[in-house]
Write a protein that holds these residues in place. Sequence first.
Motif, PDB file in Angstrom:
ATOM      1  N   VAL A  58       0.858  -1.183   0.000  1.00 13.05           N
ATOM      2  CA  VAL A  58       0.000   0.000   0.000  1.00 13.05           C
ATOM      3  C   VAL A  58       0.892   1.229   0.000  1.00 13.05           C
ATOM      4  O   VAL A  58       1.788   1.359   0.832  1.00 13.05           O
ATOM      5  N   THR A  60       1.000   5.372   0.336  1.00 11.12           N
ATOM      6  CA  THR A  60       0.197   6.433   0.941  1.00 11.12           C
ATOM      7  C   THR A  60       0.888   7.790   0.807  1.00 11.12           C
ATOM      8  O   THR A  60       2.071   7.912   1.094  1.00 11.12           O
ATOM      9  N   SER A  81      -4.948  12.241   3.236  1.00 12.21           N
ATOM     10  CA  SER A  81      -4.299  10.938   3.209  1.00 12.21           C
ATOM     11  C   SER A  81      -4.888  10.173   2.028  1.00 12.21           C
ATOM     12  O   SER A  81      -6.082   9.872   2.012  1.00 12.21           O
ATOM     13  N   SER A  83      -4.389   6.785  -0.306  1.00 13.80           N
ATOM     14  CA  SER A  83      -3.715   5.484  -0.381  1.00 13.80           C
ATOM     15  C   SER A  83      -4.127   4.731  -1.631  1.00 13.80           C
ATOM     16  O   SER A  83      -5.242   4.894  -2.137  1.00 13.80           O
TER      17      SER A  83
END
Length: 162
Positions: A58, A60, A81, A83
Amino acid sequence: MPLNIEIVPSDHVLHMFGPQETDCAYSLSGQVLLSVLPSRSAFHKEMKPQPALLTSLVLTFEGASEHFAKGQGYTATRLCSVSQSLVVRTTPVAIPSTPDHKIAIIFDLAIPGWLPASLHSKHATTATTRYTLHAKAIYQSEESSALWLGSKTKYRDAKPVE
């Protein structure tokens, strides 16, 4: 068994053109390079690297703003944020243990157009707006039946074009 994670953006600056806009996005692209590193035993002897099976990756992008002024105190705000899952458990990726062998996974994140440019000011107050880009990988190794976790953070500033 350690896993090396390297985030390589296509450019070291996210160019922001014109005024901030809520209905558009900037593209932040690049690649995440993954490789297996040799580990050390309890007797500090270097062991041969073992292949790994990447089950999750992942990426981010995070933004934060901080402000400090004498008599007013400290304020911190998370701006965003964003992701993106690059690897999911249903389609794991094998990372070979061959020396100097790297797996490249390409990314393209949509970064909101309303974000302010990076800022660091030290006048009567201290104000900072900054952005970070980091990756989190979950993988399995033949070295142990345990699940290992590796992560690496690289900082990239978003700056306006003048």
